[in-house]
Scaffold this motif. Structure first.
Motif, PDB file in Angstrom:
ATOM      1  N   ARG A  94      13.589   0.210  -9.176  1.00 40.40           N
ATOM      2  CA  ARG A  94      14.771   0.963  -9.606  1.00 40.40           C
ATOM      3  C   ARG A  94      15.749   0.082 -10.376  1.00 40.40           C
ATOM      4  NH1 ARG A  94      13.911   5.851  -8.118  1.00 40.40           N
ATOM      5  NH2 ARG A  94      13.050   6.450  -6.082  1.00 40.40           N
ATOM      6  N   ALA A  95      15.631  -1.224 -10.202  1.00 38.52           N
ATOM      7  CA  ALA A  95      16.458  -2.165 -10.974  1.00 38.52           C
ATOM      8  C   ALA A  95      15.767  -2.608 -12.257  1.00 38.52           C
ATOM      9  CB  ALA A  95      16.797  -3.383 -10.116  1.00 38.52           C
ATOM     10  N   GLY A  96      14.561  -2.095 -12.507  1.00 41.95           N
ATOM     11  CA  GLY A  96      13.839  -2.440 -13.725  1.00 41.95           C
ATOM     12  C   GLY A  96      13.129  -3.771 -13.686  1.00 41.95           C
ATOM     13  N   VAL A  97      12.850  -4.281 -12.478  1.00 43.83           N
ATOM     14  CA  VAL A  97      12.220  -5.592 -12.311  1.00 43.83           C
ATOM     15  C   VAL A  97      10.847  -5.418 -11.665  1.00 43.83           C
ATOM     16  CG1 VAL A  97      12.425  -7.875 -11.269  1.00 43.83           C
ATOM     17  CG2 VAL A  97      14.484  -6.664 -12.033  1.00 43.83           C
ATOM     18  N   THR A  98       9.866  -6.129 -12.173  1.00 44.76           N
ATOM     19  CA  THR A  98       8.502  -6.047 -11.641  1.00 44.76           C
ATOM     20  C   THR A  98       8.391  -6.784 -10.314  1.00 44.76           C
ATOM     21  OG1 THR A  98       7.520  -5.884 -13.837  1.00 44.76           O
ATOM     22  CG2 THR A  98       6.094  -6.671 -12.062  1.00 44.76           C
ATOM     23  N   PRO A  99       7.958  -6.107  -9.241  1.00 43.50           N
ATOM     24  CA  PRO A  99       7.696  -6.796  -7.987  1.00 43.50           C
ATOM     25  C   PRO A  99       6.245  -7.290  -7.919  1.00 43.50           C
ATOM     26  CG  PRO A  99       7.571  -4.426  -7.632  1.00 43.50           C
ATOM     27  CD  PRO A  99       7.851  -4.631  -9.101  1.00 43.50           C
ATOM     28  N   LEU A 100       6.065  -8.475  -7.366  1.00 44.19           N
ATOM     29  CA  LEU A 100       4.735  -9.012  -7.054  1.00 44.19           C
ATOM     30  C   LEU A 100       4.661  -9.099  -5.539  1.00 44.19           C
ATOM     31  CD1 LEU A 100       2.020 -10.342  -7.815  1.00 44.19           C
ATOM     32  CD2 LEU A 100       3.244 -12.527  -7.959  1.00 44.19           C
ATOM     33  N   ILE A 101       3.838  -8.230  -4.925  1.00 47.27           N
ATOM     34  CA  ILE A 101       3.861  -8.046  -3.480  1.00 47.27           C
ATOM     35  C   ILE A 101       2.715  -8.795  -2.820  1.00 47.27           C
ATOM     36  CG2 ILE A 101       4.044  -6.355  -1.631  1.00 47.27           C
ATOM     37  CD1 ILE A 101       4.545  -4.205  -3.696  1.00 47.27           C
ATOM     38  N   GLU A 102       3.054  -9.580  -1.790  1.00 42.45           N
ATOM     39  CA  GLU A 102       2.022 -10.249  -0.999  1.00 42.45           C
ATOM     40  C   GLU A 102       1.190  -9.211  -0.240  1.00 42.45           C
ATOM     41  OE1 GLU A 102       0.178 -12.566   0.051  1.00 42.45           O
ATOM     42  OE2 GLU A 102       0.883 -14.191  -1.229  1.00 42.45           O
ATOM     43  N   LYS A 103       0.017  -9.662   0.204  1.00 41.42           N
ATOM     44  CA  LYS A 103      -0.854  -8.763   0.963  1.00 41.42           C
ATOM     45  C   LYS A 103      -0.338  -8.613   2.379  1.00 41.42           C
ATOM     46  CE  LYS A 103      -2.657 -12.191   3.541  1.00 41.42           C
ATOM     47  NZ  LYS A 103      -2.500 -12.297   4.988  1.00 41.42           N
ATOM     48  N   PRO A 104      -0.614  -7.489   3.018  1.00 42.25           N
ATOM     49  CA  PRO A 104      -1.026  -6.241   2.388  1.00 42.25           C
ATOM     50  C   PRO A 104       0.166  -5.623   1.666  1.00 42.25           C
ATOM     51  CG  PRO A 104      -0.606  -5.860   4.707  1.00 42.25           C
ATOM     52  CD  PRO A 104      -0.450  -7.341   4.484  1.00 42.25           C
ATOM     53  N   PRO A 105      -0.054  -4.954   0.538  1.00 45.45           N
ATOM     54  CA  PRO A 105       1.089  -4.463  -0.232  1.00 45.45           C
ATOM     55  C   PRO A 105       1.905  -3.393   0.475  1.00 45.45           C
ATOM     56  CG  PRO A 105      -0.989  -3.663  -1.135  1.00 45.45           C
ATOM     57  CD  PRO A 105      -1.335  -4.710  -0.126  1.00 45.45           C
ATOM     58  N   ALA A 106       1.301  -2.674   1.412  1.00 41.61           N
ATOM     59  CA  ALA A 106       1.978  -1.590   2.125  1.00 41.61           C
ATOM     60  C   ALA A 106       1.329  -1.439   3.490  1.00 41.61           C
ATOM     61  CB  ALA A 106       1.875  -0.285   1.335  1.00 41.61           C
ATOM     62  N   LEU A 107       1.921  -0.591   4.327  1.00 38.97           N
ATOM     63  CA  LEU A 107       1.370  -0.347   5.658  1.00 38.97           C
ATOM     64  C   LEU A 107       0.389   0.808   5.687  1.00 38.97           C
ATOM     65  CD1 LEU A 107       4.440  -0.807   8.041  1.00 38.97           C
ATOM     66  CD2 LEU A 107       2.709  -2.485   7.373  1.00 38.97           C
ATOM     67  N   SER A 108       0.371   1.630   4.638  1.00 41.26           N
ATOM     68  CA  SER A 108      -0.447   2.840   4.684  1.00 41.26           C
ATOM     69  C   SER A 108      -0.720   3.341   3.276  1.00 41.26           C
ATOM     70  CB  SER A 108       0.282   3.940   5.468  1.00 41.26           C
ATOM     71  OG  SER A 108       1.456   4.354   4.760  1.00 41.26           O
ATOM     72  N   LEU A 109      -1.663   4.273   3.174  1.00 44.96           N
ATOM     73  CA  LEU A 109      -1.924   4.938   1.898  1.00 44.96           C
ATOM     74  C   LEU A 109      -0.730   5.789   1.479  1.00 44.96           C
ATOM     75  CD1 LEU A 109      -5.654   6.018   2.329  1.00 44.96           C
ATOM     76  CD2 LEU A 109      -4.740   4.084   1.025  1.00 44.96           C
ATOM     77  N   ALA A 110      -0.016   6.361   2.442  1.00 43.63           N
ATOM     78  CA  ALA A 110       1.175   7.139   2.111  1.00 43.63           C
ATOM     79  C   ALA A 110       2.204   6.255   1.418  1.00 43.63           C
ATOM     80  CB  ALA A 110       1.766   7.755   3.375  1.00 43.63           C
ATOM     81  N   GLU A 111       2.389   5.036   1.911  1.00 48.57           N
ATOM     82  CA  GLU A 111       3.327   4.116   1.267  1.00 48.57           C
ATOM     83  C   GLU A 111       2.833   3.687  -0.103  1.00 48.57           C
ATOM     84  OE1 GLU A 111       5.920   1.928   4.739  1.00 48.57           O
ATOM     85  OE2 GLU A 111       4.378   0.761   3.694  1.00 48.57           O
ATOM     86  N   MET A 112       1.536   3.493  -0.249  1.00 53.02           N
ATOM     87  CA  MET A 112       0.991   3.145  -1.567  1.00 53.02           C
ATOM     88  C   MET A 112       1.279   4.263  -2.567  1.00 53.02           C
ATOM     89  SD  MET A 112      -0.466   0.115  -1.440  1.00 53.02           S
ATOM     90  CE  MET A 112      -1.695  -0.006  -2.752  1.00 53.02           C
TER      91      MET A 112
END
Length: 375
Positions: A94-112
């Motif tokens: 939302r701030a226009g900045v690319t996030p690089l997320i460590e593994k695992p990127p999310a807790l669930s498929l819903a979050e993905m």
């Protein structure tokens, strides 16, 4: 005469200054001249200050909001416990900045899928850390397979046999479904089987078992899966944190050769072995021909990201690619906890394993321990 211009030096920040942040900071340091680590974020001021001193960072912040309000950034490296990955990444988008997320990127498929929706809304890409894809051996293997040099993939095995003792799990969020999202299937073996999936392509179905053999956790400490791929290949995937002799091993048996990788937490070219199916050494020569010299660490992936940003290409690993790996994780848990064979695409909205990797509940947990499981 037209003057040549050098690519801009990218500005990066790290959110979460715990253990894995060191790997990110070291990689950014190795790539000095192309990217600058300008800020760090941590809710613990003392930890943030120590991290800043070690890596010569001039500014630290207590939260993502302060960071994004005060810094002009190209990349934000999210190195916090998994339960906070998605809200932090959404703040970056939302701030226009690319996030690089460590593994695992999310807790669930819903979050993905929530991340994907915000990515579409903002037009800002989400990137995920799967650094084993970027070692020279993996790049060469994918190239030879795509060119038909190795023939059809037949069978494969992927073993992440690691050891984590009780002290490791004394950190409150480890072994916790709500914060870590799962055990070695989610947080340890994911790097190895992500590499497996990047080589063999889309998986088709999974049959799996998981257990809590000895560790003081709510999550599993071992899992084993039998996987059939869309191209017909069959693979086994084992994940463990109870194995005293640690190893990370992948083996691919193709029509014309066996290709193996033996390492622990990262590999170089010397960790690969190629065995042709016959006396013809064509494949051995093809393997060596044009081989790069990248190890599989964070530096190789971040360097590839910078290359893509400089040329206007799409950097990897995209959210869509990471979702396939996360869907595999969900399938392992769903099969393990229900006894069903899980086909790709089976787990969608309304399925308990879509909202949580714990899904309908692990068999070793009493009902009270499964609190938070979707109804």
């Amino acid at each position: 005469m037209t003057e040549s211009t050098s690519p801009a030096i990218r500005r990066a920040a790290i959110v979460g200054t715990g253990g894995i942040a060191t790997a990110h900071a070291a990689a950014l340091s190795e790539l000095a001249g192309r990217v600058e680590l300008v800020a760090g974020v941590d809710i613990d001021p003392a930890r943030a200050a120590a991290f800043a001193e070690k890596w010569s960072i001039t500014r630290t912040y207590p939260d993502i909001t302060s960071l994004l309000e005060n810094e002009e950034l190209d990349l934000v490296h999210i190195c916090t416990p998994p339960g906070s990955h998605v809200p932090l990444a959404i703040a970056c988008l939302r701030a226009g900045v690319t996030p690089l997320i460590e593994k695992p990127p999310a807790l669930s498929l819903a979050e993905m899928d929530e991340l994907a929706a915000v990515q579409r809304e903002t037009g800002v890409p989400v990137l995920t850390v799967f650094q084993h894809r970027f070692g020279s051996g993996a790049i060469q293997l994918r190239s030879l397979l795509e060119r038909g040099v190795l023939g059809r993939p037949l069978i494969a095995s992927c073993d992440t046999l690691w050891y984590r003792d009780a002290e490791y799990f004394s950190v409150p969020w480890r072994g916790n479904w709500d914060i870590e999202g799962g055990g070695p299937t989610m947080g340890h073996g994911i790097h190895q089987f992500d590499l497996l999936l990047s080589i063999l392509g889309e998986w088709d179905e999974v049959t799996a078992v998981a257990g809590r053999q000895s560790r003081p956790t709510d999550t599993e400490d071992v899992s084993a899966a039998l996987v059939r791929f869309a191209n017909g290949a069959i693979a086994t995937v084992i994940n463990s944190v109870v194995s005293a002799r640690e190893t990370s091993h992948l083996r691919f048996d193709f029509e014309h050769a066996t290709v193996e990788l033996d390492h622990l937490y990262g590999y170089s070219n010397s960790n690969w072995t190629v065995t042709p199916a016959g006396p013809d050494q064509t494949i051995t020569r093809a393997w060596a021909d044009g081989m790069g010299n990248n190890t599989s660490g964070h530096t190789s992936q971040i360097e590839a990201i910078l290359d893509a940003l400089d040329t206007g290409a799409a950097p990897g690993v995209s959210l869509a690619a990471a979702r396939s790996t996360m869907e595999f994780v969900a399938a392992v848990y769903a099969s393990s906890f229900t006894g069903r064979r899980i086909k790709r695409g089976d787990i969608g909205p309304g399925d308990p394993f879509y909202a949580s990797m714990l899904g309908s509940g692990a068999p070793w947990l009493a009902p009270a321990e499964g609190a938070g499981v979707p109804a």
